[in-house]
Each structure stands twice: as structure tokens, then as C-alpha cells.
Design a protein around this motif. Structure first.
Motif, PDB file in Angstrom:
ATOM      1  N   LEU A  77       0.985  -1.461  -0.283  1.00  0.00           N
ATOM      2  CA  LEU A  77      -0.029  -0.192   0.252  1.00  0.00           C
ATOM      3  C   LEU A  77       0.698   1.233  -0.108  1.00  0.00           C
ATOM      4  CD1 LEU A  77      -2.284  -0.941   3.034  1.00  0.00           C
ATOM      5  CD2 LEU A  77      -2.723  -0.547  -0.178  1.00  0.00           C
ATOM      6  N   ALA A  78       1.851   0.804   0.812  1.00  0.00           N
ATOM      7  CA  ALA A  78       2.836   2.296   0.329  1.00  0.00           C
ATOM      8  C   ALA A  78       3.184   3.018  -0.160  1.00  0.00           C
ATOM      9  CB  ALA A  78       4.103   2.241   1.745  1.00  0.00           C
ATOM     10  N   ASP A  79       3.525   1.324  -1.402  1.00  0.00           N
ATOM     11  CA  ASP A  79       4.357   1.854  -3.142  1.00  0.00           C
ATOM     12  C   ASP A  79       3.068   2.128  -3.795  1.00  0.00           C
ATOM     13  OD1 ASP A  79       6.308   0.532  -2.413  1.00  0.00           O
ATOM     14  OD2 ASP A  79       6.255  -1.369  -3.005  1.00  0.00           O
ATOM     15  N   LYS A  80       1.840   2.267  -3.082  1.00  0.00           N
ATOM     16  CA  LYS A  80       0.711   2.748  -3.990  1.00  0.00           C
ATOM     17  C   LYS A  80       0.114   4.428  -3.350  1.00  0.00           C
ATOM     18  CE  LYS A  80      -1.958  -1.348  -6.118  1.00  0.00           C
ATOM     19  NZ  LYS A  80      -1.961  -0.776  -7.230  1.00  0.00           N
ATOM     20  N   ILE A  81       0.965   4.586  -2.478  1.00  0.00           N
ATOM     21  CA  ILE A  81       0.928   5.873  -2.115  1.00  0.00           C
ATOM     22  C   ILE A  81       1.751   6.640  -2.550  1.00  0.00           C
ATOM     23  CG2 ILE A  81       1.102   7.279   0.206  1.00  0.00           C
ATOM     24  CD1 ILE A  81      -0.546   5.224   1.359  1.00  0.00           C
ATOM     25  N   ALA A  82       2.953   6.190  -2.739  1.00  0.00           N
ATOM     26  CA  ALA A  82       3.593   7.299  -2.830  1.00  0.00           C
ATOM     27  C   ALA A  82       3.590   7.463  -4.350  1.00  0.00           C
ATOM     28  CB  ALA A  82       5.727   5.872  -3.125  1.00  0.00           C
ATOM     29  N   LYS A  83       2.958   6.410  -5.323  1.00  0.00           N
ATOM     30  CA  LYS A  83       2.771   7.109  -7.177  1.00  0.00           C
ATOM     31  C   LYS A  83       1.479   7.666  -6.332  1.00  0.00           C
ATOM     32  CE  LYS A  83       4.116   2.521  -8.759  1.00  0.00           C
ATOM     33  NZ  LYS A  83       3.502   0.658  -9.008  1.00  0.00           N
ATOM     34  N   ASP A  84       0.635   8.075  -5.857  1.00  0.00           N
ATOM     35  CA  ASP A  84      -0.523   8.463  -6.195  1.00  0.00           C
ATOM     36  C   ASP A  84      -0.487   9.173  -4.095  1.00  0.00           C
ATOM     37  OD1 ASP A  84      -2.842  10.109  -5.999  1.00  0.00           O
ATOM     38  OD2 ASP A  84      -4.263   8.306  -6.177  1.00  0.00           O
ATOM     39  N   PRO A  85       0.041  10.090  -3.889  1.00  0.00           N
ATOM     40  CA  PRO A  85       1.003  10.513  -2.472  1.00  0.00           C
ATOM     41  C   PRO A  85      -0.832  11.685  -1.716  1.00  0.00           C
ATOM     42  CG  PRO A  85       2.301  11.881  -3.886  1.00  0.00           C
ATOM     43  CD  PRO A  85       1.292  10.935  -4.553  1.00  0.00           C
ATOM     44  N   ALA A  88      -6.424   9.808  -0.212  1.00  0.00           N
ATOM     45  CA  ALA A  88      -6.728   9.671   1.282  1.00  0.00           C
ATOM     46  C   ALA A  88      -7.225   8.013   1.243  1.00  0.00           C
ATOM     47  CB  ALA A  88      -7.735  10.708   2.016  1.00  0.00           C
ATOM     48  N   PHE A  89      -7.625   7.305   0.810  1.00  0.00           N
ATOM     49  CA  PHE A  89      -8.222   6.164   0.869  1.00  0.00           C
ATOM     50  C   PHE A  89      -7.727   5.475   0.983  1.00  0.00           C
ATOM     51  CE2 PHE A  89      -9.274   2.287  -1.959  1.00  0.00           C
ATOM     52  CZ  PHE A  89     -10.656   2.052  -0.902  1.00  0.00           C
ATOM     53  N   LEU A  90      -6.002   5.351  -0.018  1.00  0.00           N
ATOM     54  CA  LEU A  90      -5.176   4.255   0.254  1.00  0.00           C
ATOM     55  C   LEU A  90      -4.502   4.735   1.580  1.00  0.00           C
ATOM     56  CD1 LEU A  90      -3.221   4.419  -3.347  1.00  0.00           C
ATOM     57  CD2 LEU A  90      -4.811   2.919  -2.290  1.00  0.00           C
TER      58      LEU A  90
END
Length: 178
Positions: A77-85, A88-90
Motif C-alpha cells: 500500500l505504501a508503494d501505491k501511496i508513493a505513486k498517488d500521495p 486519502a482512501f489508500l
């Protein structure tokens, strides 16, 4: 950021499957944990029907494997958040991973027993035996079993006993039984 792993077609099918319950069975070192991690992260981030981490049950064989699984999902999930900081859902999904039911089979079964003790005919204050108690119970049970078999003098049992230990010591036979 972790490098994206390439899965075999069968592994990718397991990650992408949305048909319900899925059993993944494969040899040690074949990538089951990676596949399961990718599947869980994909389910948590699914745009059509995202899953709540608290609605999942993920069981493993060891506490270390459960902790590793939780960490891998968190990192996925952190990897996905890094692409879309700003997503809020992630961030919420990642925060809830800590409360996800990722545990050992033993821990899950114990929790079920504690919740359903009366349905199982158990007392509320039941307890599990520790390793020392378990060893003692096993020894006592084997001793009773061997005594019973010697009393019956069953030919097959006596032949087995003689073959395992011609000096007729129950010790070796007890070890074999255990």
C-alpha cells in the motif's frame, strides 16, 4: 520503492481472481506469500469493490509469517501511496492494515474456541496446556496405551514390541509411538 515482481500466468490469475474464496497451494519458495500479498493489496485497492482490511482473514503457520504478511501488505500500500500521495482512501486502507485479521492458524482457532466455548461444551475458563504439560500428557497416554496392549497380549503388537526393542523396554516403543 520495491521493484514490481513478475508473476507467472497462474500466479497472476490468483492475484486477479475475484470469484470469491481462493486456495493457493504450492511448494515452499514458489512465491505464495508474494502472490497472496499482491492479491490482498489488489483487493484493498479495487476501484469497483474495495475490501475493508478488517473484513479479511489471512492465516499462516507461524507468527513470523503473519508479521511478514502484514508488513508486506503495508508496504504494498505504501508503494501505491508513493505513486498517488494525496489519495486519502489508500492512506485509510494502509492505516487499517494494522487491525486486519492476519494471524496463525492456531491463534485463529483459539479465538474461535474462546468465542464459541459454550457451543463446544467447554467451560468459560478452559485453558491450553503448555509444552511441559503436553509432554507429560503424551507420556501418560502412551504408557496407558502400552499397558493396555500388553494386557491384551495381541500377537501383532507383541511382535512389533519385540522387533523395536528385544529387551522389552517400553521406552523405545513409546518414542516410536510418539
Amino acid at each position: 520503492m520495491a521493484a514490481k515482481r513478475r508473476f507467472t500466468p497462474a500466479q497472476q490469475a490468483a492475484v486477479d481472481d475475484r470469484g470469491g474464496t481462493l486456495l493457493i497451494s504450492a511448494a515452499a519458495g514458489s512465491g505464495k506469500t508474494s502472490v497472496l500479498t499482491a492479491r490482498v493489496v489488489a483487493l484493498l485497492c479495487d476501484e469497483q469493490c474495495p475490501r475493508d482490511p478488517q473484513s479479511m482473514l489471512i492465516v499462516t503457520f507461524t507468527h513470523a509469517a503473519a508479521a511478514e504478511m502484514k508488513q508486506r501488505i503495508y508496504q504494498g500500500l505504501a508503494d501505491k501511496i508513493a505513486k498517488d500521495p494525496q489519495n486519502a482512501f489508500l492512506r485509510r486502507q494502509q492505516a487499517l492494515v494494522g487491525r486486519a485479521d492476519i494471524c496463525t492458524i492456531h491463534a485463529f482457532c483459539l479465538r474461535l474456541i474462546r468465542e464459541q466455548f459454550s457451543s463446544l461444551g467447554l467451560r468459560r475458563d478452559f485453558s491450553l496446556c503448555d509444552d511441559a504439560q503436553a509432554r507429560l500428557l503424551k507420556k501418560e497416554t502412551v504408557a496407558r496405551l502400552l499397558d493396555e496392549k500388553y494386557e491384551r497380549a495381541e500377537p501383532g503388537f507383541l511382535a512389533l514390541s519385540e522387533q523395536i526393542d528385544p529387551q522389552r523396554s517400553d521406552h523405545k516403543l513409546g518414542e516410536v509411538v510418539l
